[in-house]
Scaffold this active site. Structure first.
Site, PDB file in Angstrom:
ATOM      1  N   GLU A   1      -6.315   5.663   7.776  1.00 36.22           N
ATOM      2  CA  GLU A   1      -6.422   6.262   6.723  1.00 36.22           C
ATOM      3  C   GLU A   1      -7.307   7.221   5.864  1.00 36.22           C
ATOM      4  OE1 GLU A   1      -2.549   5.720   5.025  1.00 36.22           O
ATOM      5  OE2 GLU A   1      -1.919   5.420   6.935  1.00 36.22           O
TER       6      GLU A   1
ATOM      7  N   ASN B   1       0.897  -1.838   0.301  1.00 35.31           N
ATOM      8  CA  ASN B   1      -0.617  -0.459   0.364  1.00 35.31           C
ATOM      9  C   ASN B   1       0.643   1.320   0.022  1.00 35.31           C
ATOM     10  OD1 ASN B   1      -2.024   1.701   0.509  1.00 35.31           O
ATOM     11  ND2 ASN B   1      -1.896   1.358   2.232  1.00 35.31           N
ATOM     12  N   TRP B   2       0.953   1.984  -1.201  1.00 34.16           N
ATOM     13  CA  TRP B   2       2.396   2.866  -0.897  1.00 34.16           C
ATOM     14  C   TRP B   2       1.782   3.897  -0.723  1.00 34.16           C
ATOM     15  CZ3 TRP B   2       4.815   2.471  -6.906  1.00 34.16           C
ATOM     16  CH2 TRP B   2       5.683   1.104  -6.603  1.00 34.16           C
ATOM     17  N   LYS B   3       0.510   4.313  -0.358  1.00 34.79           N
ATOM     18  CA  LYS B   3      -0.364   5.110  -0.276  1.00 34.79           C
ATOM     19  C   LYS B   3      -0.090   6.628  -0.611  1.00 34.79           C
ATOM     20  CE  LYS B   3       0.174   3.428   4.310  1.00 34.79           C
ATOM     21  NZ  LYS B   3      -0.200   3.009   5.665  1.00 34.79           N
TER      22      LYS B   3
ATOM     23  N   SER C   1       2.845  -1.918  10.484  1.00 29.75           N
ATOM     24  CA  SER C   1       4.385  -2.100  10.782  1.00 29.75           C
ATOM     25  C   SER C   1       4.819  -3.678  10.802  1.00 29.75           C
ATOM     26  CB  SER C   1       4.426  -2.227  12.270  1.00 29.75           C
ATOM     27  OG  SER C   1       4.164  -0.475  12.263  1.00 29.75           O
TER      28      SER C   1
ATOM     29  N   GLY D   1       2.140   2.091  10.529  1.00 33.41           N
ATOM     30  CA  GLY D   1       3.114   3.713  10.080  1.00 33.41           C
ATOM     31  C   GLY D   1       3.757   3.939  12.293  1.00 33.41           C
TER      32      GLY D   1
ATOM     33  N   GLY E   1       2.464  -0.702   4.302  1.00 35.18           N
ATOM     34  CA  GLY E   1       2.503   0.434   4.105  1.00 35.18           C
ATOM     35  C   GLY E   1       4.216   0.251   4.204  1.00 35.18           C
TER      36      GLY E   1
ATOM     37  N   HIS F   1      -9.381   1.835   4.110  1.00 33.56           N
ATOM     38  CA  HIS F   1      -7.872   1.648   4.909  1.00 33.56           C
ATOM     39  C   HIS F   1      -8.489   2.983   6.322  1.00 33.56           C
ATOM     40  CE1 HIS F   1      -4.532   2.907   6.244  1.00 33.56           C
ATOM     41  NE2 HIS F   1      -3.851   2.584   5.751  1.00 33.56           N
TER      42      HIS F   1
ATOM     43  N   GLU G   1      -6.835  -4.713  10.304  1.00 30.98           N
ATOM     44  CA  GLU G   1      -4.746  -3.464  10.949  1.00 30.98           C
ATOM     45  C   GLU G   1      -4.779  -2.510  11.704  1.00 30.98           C
ATOM     46  OE1 GLU G   1      -3.060  -2.453   6.331  1.00 30.98           O
ATOM     47  OE2 GLU G   1      -4.436  -0.991   6.637  1.00 30.98           O
TER      48      GLU G   1
END
Ligand code: PGA
Length: 258
Positions: free
Chosen positions: A102, A13-15, A218, A178, A239, A100, A172
């Site tokens: 975020e 997941n490159w964000k 993580s 992160g 991530g 997600h 998650e």
């Protein structure tokens, strides 16, 4: 529980990272490293919208599949800034991350919109990676299972047993994303097993056994093998570590050997 009943899936997941030339460079580095995973572990890169076409072209003919990081639930119309499922499939995108944390935290995503996006993705032939997870506060209050059960029930409302086999669930824990704080392998296994039991209640055991459940938060080169050794952890949503070809490959190889 028999892991061979379902696909192992490692997804990056490159964000909000990488321009198009950078995306091509990273994928060109990843492709040869993960080629041996073909037929054993599904390898996916979920990239920003602007990189999708570049990413699909860069991975054509390889075992790396491309995913988007969100999708809107309407087919078209006055939704400024949004992207539809048909726009994604037309490019050659196969997967999409939905819900997600975020998006839930910063962009007002709710279980209702996650459910709508999931159904729209499935209807268009996209495979959704639906993210669920508890906040630290919720874990401390000992309501992790209630939170997860509620998310699973709402996010998958009205999704048929046939369709849910094309859904990937990513567990998650929000406190692990992160932050460098990974859930222990036992914590990950406990919740992934609970998710499978919840799916078995909503659908049936055979259906629940067919759904890939990932851990995310993580996950990195040093802890992936232990997490992936657990019987209900079928893969990872990665991530930070997915932005480095060597680290991402170490996680893929852990799944290949797991
Ligand atoms: P992280 O992110 O691996 O950087 O913790 C995981 C994710 O948000 O999917």
């Amino acid at each position: 529980m028999n892991k061979s009943l379902r696909k192992a899936i490692i997804a990056g997941n490159w964000k909000m990272n990488k321009t198009r030339p950078e995306a091509k460079e990273l994928l060109d580095a990843i492709k040869p490293l993960v080629a041996n995973a073909e037929g054993n572990v599904e390898v996916i890169a979920c990239v920003p919208y602007t990189n999708l076409e570049t990413a699909v072209a860069a991975t054509a003919g390889t075992n790396v599949k491309i995913g988007a990081e969100n999708v809107h639930f309407e087919k078209s119309g006055a939704f400024t800034g949004e992207i539809s499922a048909d726009m994604l499939t037309e490019i050659g995108v196969e997967y999409v991350v939905i819900g997600h944390s975020e998006r839930r935290q910063y962009f007002g995503e709710t279980d209702e919109t996650v459910n709508k996006r999931t159904k729209a993705a499935l209807a268009a032939g996209l495979k959704p990676i639906v993210c669920v997870g508890e906040l630290l506060w919720e874990r401390e209050c000992n309501i992790t299972e209630e939170v997860i059960a509620r998310q699973i029930k709402l996010d998958l409302y009205d999704v048929s047993a046939d369709d849910v086999k094309n859904v990937v669930i990513a567990y998650e824990p929000v406190w692990a994303i992160g932050t460098g704080k990974t859930a222990t392998a036992d914590q990950a296994e406990e919740v992934c097993a609970f998710i499978r039991a919840t799916l078995a209640k909503i659908y049936d055991v055979a259906t629940a056994d067919a759904v890939t459940i990932q851990y995310g938060g993580s996950m990195h080169a040093g802890n992936a093998a232990e997490l992936l050794s657990k019987s209900n952890v079928d893969g990872g949503l990665i991530g930070g570590a997915s932005l480095k070809a060597a680290d991402f490959n170490t996680i893929v190889q852990a799944a290949v050997n797991g």
